[in-house]
Design an enzyme around this catalytic site. Sequence first.
Site, PDB file in Angstrom:
ATOM      1  N   ARG A   1      -2.532   3.538 -28.425  1.00 12.31           N
ATOM      2  CA  ARG A   1      -1.925   3.152 -27.139  1.00 12.31           C
ATOM      3  C   ARG A   1      -2.980   3.342 -26.048  1.00 12.31           C
ATOM      4  O   ARG A   1      -3.482   4.448 -25.868  1.00 12.31           O
ATOM      5  CB  ARG A   1      -0.715   4.036 -26.818  1.00 12.31           C
ATOM      6  CG  ARG A   1       0.416   3.991 -27.851  1.00 12.31           C
ATOM      7  CD  ARG A   1       1.173   2.706 -27.811  1.00 12.31           C
ATOM      8  NE  ARG A   1       2.293   2.685 -28.757  1.00 12.31           N
ATOM      9  CZ  ARG A   1       2.545   1.640 -29.561  1.00 12.31           C
ATOM     10  NH1 ARG A   1       1.765   0.562 -29.565  1.00 12.31           N
ATOM     11  NH2 ARG A   1       3.589   1.677 -30.375  1.00 12.31           N
TER      12      ARG A   1
ATOM     13  N   ARG B   1      -5.325  -9.100  -2.243  1.00 16.68           N
ATOM     14  CA  ARG B   1      -5.343  -8.325  -3.479  1.00 16.68           C
ATOM     15  C   ARG B   1      -6.306  -8.991  -4.436  1.00 16.68           C
ATOM     16  O   ARG B   1      -6.016 -10.046  -5.004  1.00 16.68           O
ATOM     17  CB  ARG B   1      -3.919  -8.241  -4.044  1.00 16.68           C
ATOM     18  CG  ARG B   1      -3.001  -7.390  -3.177  1.00 16.68           C
ATOM     19  CD  ARG B   1      -3.490  -5.949  -3.027  1.00 16.68           C
ATOM     20  NE  ARG B   1      -2.472  -5.029  -2.533  1.00 16.68           N
ATOM     21  CZ  ARG B   1      -2.595  -3.702  -2.592  1.00 16.68           C
ATOM     22  NH1 ARG B   1      -3.693  -3.133  -3.080  1.00 16.68           N
ATOM     23  NH2 ARG B   1      -1.630  -2.938  -2.129  1.00 16.68           N
TER      24      ARG B   1
ATOM     25  N   ALA C   1       2.338   0.986   1.460  1.00 18.32           N
ATOM     26  CA  ALA C   1       2.307   1.835   0.264  1.00 18.32           C
ATOM     27  C   ALA C   1       0.942   2.467   0.143  1.00 18.32           C
ATOM     28  O   ALA C   1      -0.031   2.003   0.747  1.00 18.32           O
ATOM     29  CB  ALA C   1       2.614   1.006  -0.984  1.00 18.32           C
TER      30      ALA C   1
ATOM     31  N   GLU D   1       0.876   7.451   4.982  1.00 17.53           N
ATOM     32  CA  GLU D   1       0.564   6.050   4.689  1.00 17.53           C
ATOM     33  C   GLU D   1       1.196   5.113   5.720  1.00 17.53           C
ATOM     34  O   GLU D   1       0.574   4.130   6.133  1.00 17.53           O
ATOM     35  CB  GLU D   1       1.024   5.682   3.276  1.00 17.53           C
ATOM     36  CG  GLU D   1       0.173   6.289   2.169  1.00 17.53           C
ATOM     37  CD  GLU D   1      -1.222   5.672   2.068  1.00 17.53           C
ATOM     38  OE1 GLU D   1      -1.483   4.641   2.720  1.00 17.53           O
ATOM     39  OE2 GLU D   1      -2.060   6.233   1.343  1.00 17.53           O
TER      40      GLU D   1
ATOM     41  N   GLU E   1     -11.412   3.132   5.107  1.00  7.92           N
ATOM     42  CA  GLU E   1     -12.600   2.281   5.098  1.00  7.92           C
ATOM     43  C   GLU E   1     -12.430   1.213   4.005  1.00  7.92           C
ATOM     44  O   GLU E   1     -12.007   1.505   2.893  1.00  7.92           O
ATOM     45  CB  GLU E   1     -13.844   3.132   4.814  1.00  7.92           C
ATOM     46  CG  GLU E   1     -15.124   2.349   4.956  1.00  7.92           C
ATOM     47  CD  GLU E   1     -16.331   3.282   4.970  1.00  7.92           C
ATOM     48  OE1 GLU E   1     -16.340   4.246   5.760  1.00  7.92           O
ATOM     49  OE2 GLU E   1     -17.268   3.020   4.181  1.00  7.92           O
TER      50      GLU E   1
END
Lengths: 198, 198
Positions: free
Chosen positions: A46, A73, A85, A101, A147
């Site tokens: 796994r 993304r 998030a 956050e 950053e």
Amino acid sequence: MASPPDGAQAQDLREHTLSSEELLRGHFLHAFRDQVRLPDGRQASREYVRHPGAVVIVAELDDGRYVVERQWRHPLQRVLIEFPAGKLDAGEDLLACARRELQEETGYRANQWAYAGPMHPVIAYSTEVIHIFFARGLQAGERALDEGEFLDVFAASLDELLAWSRDGLLTDGKTLSCLLWAQNVRAGTWALRWSDAG
Amino acid sequence: MASPPDGAQAQDLREHTLSSEELLRGHFLHAFRDQVRLPDGRQASREYVRHPGAVVIVAELDDGRYVVERQWRHPLQRVLIEFPAGKLDAGEDLLACARRELQEETGYRANQWAYAGPMHPVIAYSTEVIHIFFARGLQAGERALDEGEFLDVFAASLDELLAWSRDGLLTDGKTLSCLLWAQNVRAGTWALRWSDAG
């Protein structure tokens, strides 16, 4: 309401770990391959990523809209719409992380917080858990992005977010999970336990 | 209904890939580190897993309940409740994969199928997309699990699945995303386009 069938009624699905090997220690990705013994006695491997865990924040403005972000993304080569998030720092308290956050990414501070629950974004190959928080009583302020972090903050109504989800314009799994919460909280069918911020 | 703010109104969030390096080619995990140029001209590295994509199936029985699974998930060291799902084989058609996975894991064949849309389970560090399908007109049959795959199949009502989600007993992100779909389809607010199975 029945409880979900558990191991007492079901076959034993558990896999037993025999050994674990580090495959990769990157700047971000930390990967392992474990040998496991399957329920039938045979062995399998796994592979998975270890992740420190994260929080996501469903922050509601006084006008009922939610604070959302657009962020590039890289793995998907596109901008996605998502709730704010971020990853937990080592040893960090969940609520402290959520407050940090939200403020860093959006500038907002919240008067009230509620913990909704955990979700697991990628159960096949990561240990990651994302803790879902709700926030309200928001005051705008200065944001302080990490950053190399670039993102747009905007506000959207629940109806808009749901329509974008239906139409394939909002596809981020953690945000869709949060919208299941938001829709049921707004409908009054799921309850949150709010606490004043300290 | 407004469209989500796009790049025309927003700052340019795009990152430009400068180079890409393979970090790991495991049995399952295939990881990369890319160097990117950020919107401000500086550079950063982005690590992520390449994934072939997957499908998840919301299969509705004639009595209105859904077909769900309990499966041991090694990275989380627990059994999770989830809708049937599986990875795309190379070059495989999405619907063909959905039909194959539903039959292999649960034994069911469906008379009618509908494609709901894509979701991205882990936008920070994987290319994975999961395509959400609905299925109905189910006939039970023999399942054919992959080697090393052990899972229980059972049926649960939408109310049960939603209650388990609210109570933290159902935490799988793809399944929560599917439940947002199922709740809105069942309420009549989101529509599916059904096609007869060929």
